[in-house]
Write a protein that holds these residues in place. Structure first.
Motif, mmCIF file in Angstrom:
data_model
loop_
_atom_site.group_PDB
_atom_site.id
_atom_site.type_symbol
_atom_site.label_atom_id
_atom_site.label_comp_id
_atom_site.label_asym_id
_atom_site.label_seq_id
_atom_site.Cartn_x
_atom_site.Cartn_y
_atom_site.Cartn_z
ATOM 1 N N GLN A 2 33.379 44.543 -68.575
ATOM 2 C CA GLN A 2 33.633 44.901 -67.186
ATOM 3 C C GLN A 2 35.110 44.711 -66.895
ATOM 4 O OE1 GLN A 2 30.761 43.230 -64.301
ATOM 5 N NE2 GLN A 2 29.617 42.438 -66.069
ATOM 6 N N MET A 3 35.629 45.528 -66.006
ATOM 7 C CA MET A 3 37.032 45.412 -65.646
ATOM 8 C C MET A 3 37.267 44.113 -64.874
ATOM 9 S SD MET A 3 38.499 47.899 -67.031
ATOM 10 C CE MET A 3 40.119 47.752 -66.274
ATOM 11 N N PRO A 4 38.446 43.519 -65.018
ATOM 12 C CA PRO A 4 38.739 42.262 -64.305
ATOM 13 C C PRO A 4 38.652 42.451 -62.796
ATOM 14 C CG PRO A 4 40.377 42.684 -66.010
ATOM 15 C CD PRO A 4 39.552 43.931 -65.892
ATOM 16 N N PRO A 5 38.177 41.452 -62.067
ATOM 17 C CA PRO A 5 38.084 41.562 -60.607
ATOM 18 C C PRO A 5 39.467 41.552 -59.971
ATOM 19 C CG PRO A 5 37.563 39.337 -61.312
ATOM 20 C CD PRO A 5 37.694 40.154 -62.558
ATOM 21 N N THR A 6 39.583 42.214 -58.837
ATOM 22 C CA THR A 6 40.883 42.305 -58.164
ATOM 23 C C THR A 6 40.833 41.813 -56.723
ATOM 24 O OG1 THR A 6 40.389 44.611 -57.568
ATOM 25 C CG2 THR A 6 41.652 44.236 -59.595
ATOM 26 N N ASP A 7 39.700 41.245 -56.296
ATOM 27 C CA ASP A 7 39.630 40.734 -54.930
ATOM 28 C C ASP A 7 40.040 39.259 -54.906
ATOM 29 O OD1 ASP A 7 37.521 39.480 -56.127
ATOM 30 O OD2 ASP A 7 35.960 40.449 -54.942
ATOM 31 N N THR A 8 39.846 38.614 -53.772
ATOM 32 C CA THR A 8 40.254 37.211 -53.635
ATOM 33 C C THR A 8 39.057 36.292 -53.419
ATOM 34 O OG1 THR A 8 40.657 37.567 -51.267
ATOM 35 C CG2 THR A 8 42.547 37.779 -52.762
ATOM 36 N N SER A 9 37.908 36.675 -53.942
ATOM 37 C CA SER A 9 36.731 35.815 -53.843
ATOM 38 C C SER A 9 36.891 34.609 -54.765
ATOM 39 C CB SER A 9 35.479 36.597 -54.232
ATOM 40 O OG SER A 9 35.538 36.976 -55.602
ATOM 41 N N ARG A 10 36.047 33.610 -54.571
ATOM 42 C CA ARG A 10 36.094 32.438 -55.450
ATOM 43 C C ARG A 10 35.886 32.846 -56.896
ATOM 44 N NH1 ARG A 10 31.738 28.922 -51.989
ATOM 45 N NH2 ARG A 10 33.023 28.453 -50.154
ATOM 46 N N PHE A 11 34.936 33.729 -57.113
ATOM 47 C CA PHE A 11 34.632 34.180 -58.468
ATOM 48 C C PHE A 11 35.859 34.791 -59.129
ATOM 49 C CE2 PHE A 11 33.091 37.679 -61.253
ATOM 50 C CZ PHE A 11 32.466 36.905 -62.217
ATOM 51 N N SER A 12 36.552 35.658 -58.419
ATOM 52 C CA SER A 12 37.726 36.326 -58.982
ATOM 53 C C SER A 12 38.852 35.334 -59.259
ATOM 54 C CB SER A 12 38.218 37.412 -58.020
ATOM 55 O OG SER A 12 37.218 38.382 -57.807
ATOM 56 N N LEU A 13 39.102 34.452 -58.306
ATOM 57 C CA LEU A 13 40.188 33.486 -58.480
ATOM 58 C C LEU A 13 39.928 32.565 -59.667
ATOM 59 C CD1 LEU A 13 40.869 32.542 -54.745
ATOM 60 C CD2 LEU A 13 42.266 34.004 -56.222
#
Length: 269
Positions: A8-19
């Motif tokens: 899966q592509m890396p996340p780009t939002d600022t959620s806890r999971f992404s950070l």
């Protein structure tokens, strides 16, 4: 991308999971940077193998490749074992590295986010994940803080020696550096005790949440960063990056797991 995709592509939002995912990747980049700096111009075949294993393992986690945790741990254990043991002929160093560095450090980096976030899909019950997560986080916070600071906190001759792979560096220190090392150990132990009391102990400590204890323990990394830069062991910017990765991964993982669990419990009631 479909759920059946191999990555899966890396996340780009600022959620806890992404950070936390980016902080996890940051760990691998920092260890690769430090290794390259320490071996600059003298890196042999075994060091290149280890460096490659670090970077590949980090990318596997960031891209959420199928079976990434198992592949990553095999890369970090089998790869260095072969490179150091076979190419270097130093089995004692291999065993020492596995027990005191590779297993605790890379195991922590790979598995703590997976245990804390449902998105990683670990096939364990929530109660079992909670027990493993609490024990792993507690042991790592105490182990690494004490290991990094005990010699400094107990020195009494104004010098501090650090073994850097094939050389020993001696630093001149003062009472402030010794006291800061003691304070760092105290912060880590205090934070872990609060964390254990509010999670496994079920104690209500004046409104303290589990992640508060983790934040207190993680603050030891920031104190260490200042202390080590003060007597010249590490540049402040590098120590701050390490402290940032530790804080983001530990605090947000604890916040996600325990706050989300309480929300689910309240909804069920």
């Amino acid at each position: 991308m479909s759920d059946d995709a191999p990555y899966q592509m890396p996340p780009t939002d600022t959620s806890r999971f992404s950070l936390v995912m980016w902080a996890q990747f940051g760990f691998f980049l920092l260890i690769a940077y430090e290794m390259n700096s320490n071996f600059e111009g003298t890196m042999g075949a075994e060091e290149f193998v280890f460096l490659g294993a670090v970077l590949v393992t980090g990318l596997l986690q960031l891209l959420r490749v199928n079976n990434r945790r198992m592949i990553g741990m095999l890369l970090m254990i089998v790869g260095p074992t072969i490179s150091w043991g076979v190419l270097g002929g130093e089995m004692e160093m291999v065993i020492f590295g596995l027990i005191f560095f590779i297993l605790p450090f890379f195991g922590m980096v790979i598995f703590i986010p997976a245990l804390g976030f449902d998105e990683h899909g670990m096939e364990l019950s929530r109660e079992r994940r909670k027990l493993i997560l609490v024990l792993v986080m507690s042991l790592c916070m105490v182990f690494f803080t004490v290991m990094e600071n005990m010699a400094l906190a107990t020195t009494d001759d104004g010098t501090y020696e650090v073994d850097d792979f094939d050389a020993t560096t001696t630093y001149d220190i003062d009472d402030q550096n010794v006291n800061l090392a003691k304070a760092s150990i105290g912060l880590a132990i205090t934070g872990v005790l609060i964390f254990l009391a509010t999670t496994l102990g079920g104690m209500a400590l004046g409104g303290l949440r589990p992640w508060h204890g983790v934040a207190i323990a993680a603050s030891a990394a920031w104190l260490d960063g200042y202390n080590w830069s003060d007597f010249g062991m590490d540049p402040l910017w590098l120590s701050c990056l390490w402290a940032l990765m530790i804080t983001v991964m530990y605090v947000l993982t604890a916040c996600e797991f325990f706050e989300k669990g309480e929300e689910a419990t309240m909804e069920s009631e």
